[in-house]
Write a protein that holds these residues in place. Structure first.
Motif, mmCIF file in Angstrom:
data_model
loop_
_atom_site.group_PDB
_atom_site.id
_atom_site.type_symbol
_atom_site.label_atom_id
_atom_site.label_comp_id
_atom_site.label_asym_id
_atom_site.label_seq_id
_atom_site.Cartn_x
_atom_site.Cartn_y
_atom_site.Cartn_z
ATOM 1 N N SER A 163 25.401 76.708 58.112
ATOM 2 C CA SER A 163 25.263 76.520 59.706
ATOM 3 C C SER A 163 24.958 74.852 59.632
ATOM 4 O O SER A 163 24.403 74.617 58.724
ATOM 5 N N PRO A 164 25.233 74.496 60.767
ATOM 6 C CA PRO A 164 24.789 72.827 61.026
ATOM 7 C C PRO A 164 23.269 72.917 60.814
ATOM 8 O O PRO A 164 23.004 71.844 60.134
ATOM 9 N N GLU A 165 22.510 73.875 61.217
ATOM 10 C CA GLU A 165 21.069 73.570 61.025
ATOM 11 C C GLU A 165 20.674 73.685 59.623
ATOM 12 O O GLU A 165 19.939 72.947 59.093
ATOM 13 N N CYS A 166 21.444 74.517 58.854
ATOM 14 C CA CYS A 166 21.271 74.965 57.198
ATOM 15 C C CYS A 166 21.616 73.488 56.775
ATOM 16 O O CYS A 166 20.701 73.038 55.921
ATOM 17 N N LEU A 167 22.758 72.765 56.969
ATOM 18 C CA LEU A 167 23.100 71.553 56.417
ATOM 19 C C LEU A 167 22.079 70.476 56.806
ATOM 20 O O LEU A 167 21.937 69.748 55.806
ATOM 21 N N ALA A 168 21.667 70.573 57.936
ATOM 22 C CA ALA A 168 20.632 69.454 58.445
ATOM 23 C C ALA A 168 19.484 69.623 57.648
ATOM 24 O O ALA A 168 18.776 68.656 57.109
ATOM 25 N N ALA A 169 18.889 70.805 57.318
ATOM 26 C CA ALA A 169 17.840 71.175 56.572
ATOM 27 C C ALA A 169 17.879 70.824 55.166
ATOM 28 O O ALA A 169 17.045 70.249 54.343
ATOM 29 N N MET A 170 19.233 70.782 54.574
ATOM 30 C CA MET A 170 19.460 70.703 53.110
ATOM 31 C C MET A 170 19.351 69.220 53.051
ATOM 32 O O MET A 170 18.704 68.645 51.956
ATOM 33 N N ASN A 171 19.890 68.276 54.020
ATOM 34 C CA ASN A 171 19.934 66.862 54.006
ATOM 35 C C ASN A 171 18.439 66.335 53.773
ATOM 36 O O ASN A 171 17.910 65.381 53.212
ATOM 37 N N GLU A 172 17.467 66.970 54.854
ATOM 38 C CA GLU A 172 16.061 66.674 55.056
ATOM 39 C C GLU A 172 15.373 66.815 53.705
ATOM 40 O O GLU A 172 14.458 66.118 53.341
ATOM 41 N N PHE A 173 15.764 68.046 53.270
ATOM 42 C CA PHE A 173 15.034 68.525 51.831
ATOM 43 C C PHE A 173 15.388 67.506 50.729
ATOM 44 O O PHE A 173 14.518 67.234 50.000
ATOM 45 N N VAL A 174 16.696 67.106 50.674
ATOM 46 C CA VAL A 174 17.118 66.221 49.634
ATOM 47 C C VAL A 174 16.360 64.796 49.932
ATOM 48 O O VAL A 174 15.955 64.446 48.954
ATOM 49 N N ARG A 175 16.044 64.164 51.287
ATOM 50 C CA ARG A 175 15.581 63.342 51.513
ATOM 51 C C ARG A 175 14.035 63.133 50.911
ATOM 52 O O ARG A 175 13.232 62.289 50.525
ATOM 53 N N ASP A 176 13.440 64.371 51.107
ATOM 54 C CA ASP A 176 12.029 64.628 50.709
ATOM 55 C C ASP A 176 11.863 64.557 49.259
ATOM 56 O O ASP A 176 11.051 64.089 48.771
ATOM 57 N N VAL A 177 12.983 65.098 48.589
ATOM 58 C CA VAL A 177 12.840 65.182 47.045
ATOM 59 C C VAL A 177 12.894 63.737 46.698
ATOM 60 O O VAL A 177 12.345 63.145 45.804
ATOM 61 N N CYS A 178 13.863 63.043 47.060
ATOM 62 C CA CYS A 178 14.001 61.476 46.636
ATOM 63 C C CYS A 178 12.774 60.731 46.942
ATOM 64 O O CYS A 178 12.560 59.692 46.419
ATOM 65 N N ARG A 179 12.156 61.158 48.231
ATOM 66 C CA ARG A 179 10.947 60.355 48.445
ATOM 67 C C ARG A 179 9.910 60.433 47.506
ATOM 68 O O ARG A 179 9.209 59.511 47.065
ATOM 69 N N VAL A 180 9.763 61.586 46.984
ATOM 70 C CA VAL A 180 8.939 62.178 45.888
ATOM 71 C C VAL A 180 9.350 61.452 44.506
ATOM 72 O O VAL A 180 8.470 60.626 43.874
ATOM 73 N N LEU A 181 10.608 61.396 44.347
ATOM 74 C CA LEU A 181 11.051 60.894 43.032
ATOM 75 C C LEU A 181 11.140 59.250 43.390
ATOM 76 O O LEU A 181 11.401 58.545 42.276
#
Length: 87
Positions: free
Chosen positions: A44-62
């Motif tokens: 769903s569009p909401e799932c894909l947006a949450a996935m993008n945000e999740f990846v950005r959070d992972v990248c921020r930590v790394l």
């Protein structure tokens, strides 16, 4: 359709670290009131947006900057396969 089991990891310690990082980010996002991808229907569009945000959070930590352009190095000394300029 059931998910197929994953192959055993070649480097179990790295796999464990990655899983711990993922779990930590999920808990932090939940504490911040953010949704995780599994909170939405798959694809769903909401799932894909949450996935993008999740990846950005992972990248921020790394400390990976997704907005920084990938700089090509003219020097082939960092060639993954070691061919370098002679390859």
């Amino acid at each position: 359709m059931a998910c197929e089991p994953l192959e055993p990891p070649e480097y179990p310690s790295i796999w464990a670290e990655a899983r711990a990082l993922e779990a930590s980010i999920r808990v932090i996002r939940r504490a911040q009131g953010k949704k995780n991808p599994e909170d939405f229907p798959p694809n769903s569009p909401e799932c894909l947006a949450a996935m993008n945000e999740f990846v950005r959070d992972v990248c921020r930590v790394l400390e990976v900057d997704l907005d920084e352009p990938d700089v090509e190095d003219d020097d082939d000394d960092n060639d993954l396969y070691g061919a370098g300029a002679a390859g």
